[in-house]
Design an enzyme around this catalytic site. Structure first.
Site, PDB file in Angstrom:
ATOM      1  N   SER A  68     -12.163  26.050  -7.588  1.00 39.79           N
ATOM      2  CA  SER A  68     -11.055  26.198  -6.658  1.00 39.79           C
ATOM      3  C   SER A  68      -9.718  25.783  -7.274  1.00 39.79           C
ATOM      4  O   SER A  68      -9.247  26.412  -8.212  1.00 39.79           O
ATOM      5  CB  SER A  68     -11.360  25.411  -5.382  1.00 39.79           C
ATOM      6  OG  SER A  68     -10.418  25.668  -4.373  1.00 39.79           O
ATOM      7  N   GLU A 374      -6.033  22.615   6.951  1.00 45.09           N
ATOM      8  CA  GLU A 374      -5.696  21.357   6.305  1.00 45.09           C
ATOM      9  C   GLU A 374      -4.253  21.462   5.823  1.00 45.09           C
ATOM     10  O   GLU A 374      -3.737  22.562   5.607  1.00 45.09           O
ATOM     11  CB  GLU A 374      -6.637  21.090   5.134  1.00 45.09           C
ATOM     12  CG  GLU A 374      -8.060  20.795   5.568  1.00 45.09           C
ATOM     13  CD  GLU A 374      -8.950  20.376   4.416  1.00 45.09           C
ATOM     14  OE1 GLU A 374      -9.432  19.232   4.460  1.00 45.09           O
ATOM     15  OE2 GLU A 374      -9.165  21.166   3.502  1.00 45.09           O
ATOM     16  N   PRO A 496     -11.753   7.234   0.392  1.00 46.18           N
ATOM     17  CA  PRO A 496     -12.279   7.405  -0.959  1.00 46.18           C
ATOM     18  C   PRO A 496     -12.321   8.879  -1.347  1.00 46.18           C
ATOM     19  O   PRO A 496     -12.546   9.749  -0.501  1.00 46.18           O
ATOM     20  CB  PRO A 496     -13.694   6.822  -0.856  1.00 46.18           C
ATOM     21  CG  PRO A 496     -14.082   7.031   0.578  1.00 46.18           C
ATOM     22  CD  PRO A 496     -12.807   6.884   1.368  1.00 46.18           C
ATOM     23  N   GLY A 498     -14.007  12.186  -2.881  1.00 46.75           N
ATOM     24  CA  GLY A 498     -15.390  12.653  -2.829  1.00 46.75           C
ATOM     25  C   GLY A 498     -15.983  12.903  -4.197  1.00 46.75           C
ATOM     26  O   GLY A 498     -17.192  13.110  -4.331  1.00 46.75           O
TER      27      GLY A 498
END
Length: 547
Positions: A68, A374, A496, A498
């Protein structure tokens, strides 16, 4: 059908031995990492996709090879479930287990999966595979295909495609082509036909000018955008740049523009207020931006896209006279000003979920019409079966409902699709007669900043309340709250990563200076309480006099 699991192990050992001793976790976007360590991961994901298809009575499972928005040398892989959604959580755990076992344990692990889930190994299995245009993708695609074939599954290669195209193919095939034809031409035809029906022959309207500059991030999106334009009968005046001359996502693309808050390199100096569009390497994220008359950079990100789309759809639904509930789904990264605008101006329900498209997608499905993006520009719109049926019936007598039907066909509901989203945005701006300044003026973003803090172990950070509240380590949330209280319209949270041992810090406040001060104060606290590695994050020297 006889499947020799011992042969599967032997093939894996000889052709795709496990080289990476470090554990790897299936995240929201699947597995990602340095391509030189991924051969065994790809082979095993081919095996898993074959098992998943058999478990679901032969439905098509998709496998997409991409990292991506990550730069090279990274690559990655994700599995696509039958309705275009991300792989279900229980199988993410299976995937993680499968890629981390040793070569010697592979045969027994696969046998255990088959036994535990009661998979009929004699059933048909169908797997679709595609890849982005990274130089190592072809060898990784072969590894996936070999994994499928080792269990005597059926595999169909689609070559270089965008991630959203792979999702489209999977859904189209599993819905007996009701969603569209599972081919590249079928994908182009569905989106272009709907776009041009709505747009009509009047290509400019009000302040809307039919001209955009497209940044393809040197990825597959650039190639496919060129193919769209060949088929579009001049309905969209678009210049494509970053077509593959440079490295994927290097100083260009949606993630670069969003994080760096500046235009991509490789774009021409454009006239003020020219609409510029950036996608990422596999074309599932999109952001808009422009430079005004004063040379000021302006970003129109996922929050802006969501509010623009929701406003347009709400208006269309009212004109249709249909009783449909519409909601917007955001993450904690959404700008506070966008949330205020949604609640106070649009008066649309808004929900907040943890980061990751799978969380937004599932929540959006609770509405008749669910809009989710998002802030990074990854998102789409989903319509319930009930909503589609009501709209379809109404379209027989209501012109607005007929328009809404075409809008649905412009949208790739399966996952964020940068090109599909762009066509929808262009449709809306044209309908409203807006330019980018009209769009920007709907509300004023709160200044914000994203930072990374390196830590010894990211797992020491745990969160709740859709990642907005930190649970561990002790004292971090309390300290964060005290810091935030010192800033006007201050908001900050930590979570955190990923994929790596870093903690991500988000901060926003009423002024740019305050947003920066807040972000670095929180970052220093994270470094102190969460096992920070290296130097304590500090503001660049030009700001030190303000501390």
């Amino acid at each position: 059908m006889a499947v020799n699991l011992r042969a599967l192990y032997a093939f894996a050992r000889e052709m795709y031995p496990k080289k990476n001793p470090n554990p790897i976790q299936y995240g929201t976007a699947g597995f990602r990492g340095d391509a030189k360590y991924l051969d065994s991961v790809m082979y095993r994901m081919g095996v898993l996709a074959c098992l998943r298809s058999r478990f679901l009575d032969g439905k098509v499972i998709g496998v997409m090879i991409t990292a991506s928005h990550n730069p090279e040398p990274d690559n990655g892989v994700k599995l696509i479930d039958p309705q275009g959604e991300m792989l279900v959580g229980s199988w993410e755990e299976i995937a993680t287990k499968l890629v981390n076992v040793s070569d010697k344990e592979l045969e027994a692990t696969v046998a255990g999966i088959i036994e535990d889930l009661g998979i009929d190994i004699g059933k048909k299995s169908n797997v679709y595979v595609g890849m982005d245009n990274r130089y190592h993708s072809p060898q990784l695609l072969k590894a996936v295909c070999d994994g499928v074939l080792s269990l005597k599954g059926n595999v169909k290669e689609f070559g270089i495609v965008t991630t959203p195209m792979m999702h489209f193919y999977v859904v189209a095939q599993n819905t007996s082509k009701a969603y569209g034809l599972p081919t590249e031409e079928g994908y182009y035809t569905k989106l272009i036909t709907a776009f041009e029906k709505i747009r009509g022959t009047k290509l400019e309207k009000g302040n809307y000018k039919n001209k955009i500059v497209f940044d393809g991030a040197n990825g597959v999106g650039a190639r496919k955008m060129l193919q769209f334009l060949k088929r579009m009968n001049g309905s969209l005046n678009c210049e494509v740049f970053n077509k593959g001359e440079g490295k994927i996502n290097h100083e260009c693309g949606a993630d670069f523009v969003k994080v760096q808050q500046k235009p991509s390199s490789g774009l021409p100096i454009t006239e003020p207020n020219t609409r510029c569009v950036s996608v990422d390497g596999d074309a599932d994220r999109v952001v808009y931006f422009f430079t005004d008359e004063n040379g000021q950079f302006n970003l129109l990100d996922g929050d802006r896209i969501a509010t623009l789309i929701a406003d347009y759809l709400m208006d269309l639904v009212r004109k249709c006279g249909l009783d449909l509930n519409l909601g917007i789904v955001q993450t904690a990264y959404a700008n506070g000003a966008s949330t205020d605008y949604i609640v106070q101006k649009l008066k649309v329900p808004v929900a907040c979920v943890p980061t990751g498209v799978k969380h937004l997608h599932h929540k959006a499905q609770e509405y008749d019409i669910g809009v989710y993006f998002e802030a990074n520009g990854h998102g789409t719109i989903v319509f319930s079966a009930k909503a589609k049926e009501m709209i379809r019936k109404s379209a027989e007598t209501n012109e607005s409902s007929a328009t809404l039907l075409n809008v649905i066909d412009v949208i790739n509901e399966t996952v964020g699709d940068a090109i599909s989203d762009m066509l929808l945005i262009e449709t809306i701006l044209h309908s409203k007669g807006w330019d980018v300044k009209d769009w920007l003026n709907t509300y004023v973003d709160l200044p914000n900043l994203l930072l990374k803090v390196k830590v010894q172990d990211r797992n020491c950070i745990t969160t709740t309340n859709a990642e907005r509240t930190c649970v561990t380590p002790n004292g971090l949330q309390e300290g964060l709250d005290k810091i935030v209280a010192n800033y006007q319209r201050g908001r900050s949270f930590v979570r955190p990563s990923g994929t790596e041992d870093v903690v991500r810090v988000y901060a926003e406040a009423a002024s740019r200076e305050d947003a920066e001060l807040l972000a670095y104060e929180v970052a220093a606290l994270v470094h102190k309480l969460a096992g920070g590695v290296g130097e304590v994050p500090t503001l660049p020297p030009k700001h030190n006099s303000h501390i």
